[in-house]
Design a protein around this motif. Structure first.
Motif, PDB file in Angstrom:
ATOM      1  N   UNK A   1     -22.575   2.946 -11.328  1.00  0.00           N
ATOM      2  CA  UNK A   1     -21.813   3.914 -12.128  1.00  0.00           C
ATOM      3  C   UNK A   1     -21.109   4.960 -11.265  1.00  0.00           C
ATOM      4  N   UNK A   2     -21.189   4.823  -9.965  1.00  0.00           N
ATOM      5  CA  UNK A   2     -20.649   5.832  -9.045  1.00  0.00           C
ATOM      6  C   UNK A   2     -19.134   6.000  -9.208  1.00  0.00           C
ATOM      7  N   UNK A   3     -18.703   7.222  -9.011  1.00  0.00           N
ATOM      8  CA  UNK A   3     -17.277   7.540  -8.915  1.00  0.00           C
ATOM      9  C   UNK A   3     -17.215   8.853  -8.152  1.00  0.00           C
ATOM     10  N   UNK A   4     -17.074   8.752  -6.829  1.00  0.00           N
ATOM     11  CA  UNK A   4     -17.091   9.969  -6.016  1.00  0.00           C
ATOM     12  C   UNK A   4     -16.185   9.844  -4.806  1.00  0.00           C
ATOM     13  N   UNK A   5     -15.732  11.001  -4.370  1.00  0.00           N
ATOM     14  CA  UNK A   5     -14.914  11.090  -3.163  1.00  0.00           C
ATOM     15  C   UNK A   5     -15.856  11.031  -1.971  1.00  0.00           C
ATOM     16  N   UNK A   6     -15.625  10.070  -1.081  1.00  0.00           N
ATOM     17  CA  UNK A   6     -16.471   9.940   0.105  1.00  0.00           C
ATOM     18  C   UNK A   6     -15.906  10.724   1.278  1.00  0.00           C
ATOM     19  N   UNK A   7     -14.629  10.483   1.583  1.00  0.00           N
ATOM     20  CA  UNK A   7     -14.005  11.174   2.712  1.00  0.00           C
ATOM     21  C   UNK A   7     -12.542  11.462   2.396  1.00  0.00           C
ATOM     22  N   UNK A   8     -12.015  12.465   3.087  1.00  0.00           N
ATOM     23  CA  UNK A   8     -10.603  12.831   3.001  1.00  0.00           C
ATOM     24  C   UNK A   8     -10.117  13.029   4.430  1.00  0.00           C
ATOM     25  N   UNK A   9      -9.014  12.385   4.766  1.00  0.00           N
ATOM     26  CA  UNK A   9      -8.402  12.578   6.087  1.00  0.00           C
ATOM     27  C   UNK A   9      -7.162  13.441   5.909  1.00  0.00           C
ATOM     28  N   UNK A  10      -7.040  14.496   6.747  1.00  0.00           N
ATOM     29  CA  UNK A  10      -5.848  15.331   6.662  1.00  0.00           C
ATOM     30  C   UNK A  10      -5.433  15.827   8.016  1.00  0.00           C
ATOM     31  N   UNK A  11      -4.206  16.350   8.050  1.00  0.00           N
ATOM     32  CA  UNK A  11      -3.649  16.937   9.262  1.00  0.00           C
ATOM     33  C   UNK A  11      -3.743  18.442   9.127  1.00  0.00           C
ATOM     34  N   UNK A  12      -4.104  19.101  10.212  1.00  0.00           N
ATOM     35  CA  UNK A  12      -4.230  20.551  10.195  1.00  0.00           C
ATOM     36  C   UNK A  12      -2.876  21.212  10.410  1.00  0.00           C
TER      37      UNK A  12
END
Length: 133
Positions: free
Chosen positions: A105-116
């Motif tokens: 039933x999972x629905x979650x954000x694991x990781x986010x990659x972004x530029x600083x």
């Protein structure tokens, strides 16, 4: 299609985190989606692209990882993959009254990659112009 509301919620949460982290652009978002979450990955990807338009996530890649559904019988302790549609009757003792769903039933954000860095094209705050002079 509830995938649009999910995509908008993910974009909102990631935007908030990216803003707090000083991100100039989000390049990828990785989600964990359970087999029983009722989410169609292709529909979610389409909606995610639309929801990202005009935000710091525009052009970000969505990566979804499917989590298989598993259950455990409270009577005999056996665990099994439920499949889809889910089989919630224990294959060991045939009981269906004491079954616990362990995953799926999972629905979650694991990781986010972004530029600083500063957001390109962001308006700079200016001091108000005094009417006195």
């Amino acid at each position: 299609m509830h995938e649009m509301s999910i995509a908008m919620a993910v974009v909102g949460q990631v935007e908030e985190a990216a803003g707090a982290g000083g991100a100039s652009a989000v390049t990828a978002v990785r989600l964990e989606v359970g087999e029983l979450a009722g989410v169609v990955p292709d529909s979610l990807a389409f909606c995610f692209e639309l929801a990202c338009a005009g935000t710091v996530l525009e052009g970000a890649r969505l990566v979804t990882e499917t989590v298989a559904a598993r259950a455990r019988c409270g009577h005999c302790g056996r665990e099994w993959p439920t499949g889809m549609p889910p089989e919630l009757c224990c294959p060991g003792c045939a009981r269906a009254t004491d079954v616990e769903l362990l995953s799926g039933r999972e629905l979650r954000i694991l990781t986010v990659d972004w530029e600083d860095g500063p957001v390109p094209g962001a308006a700079r705050t200016r001091e108000p112009i005094s009417e006195e002079g």
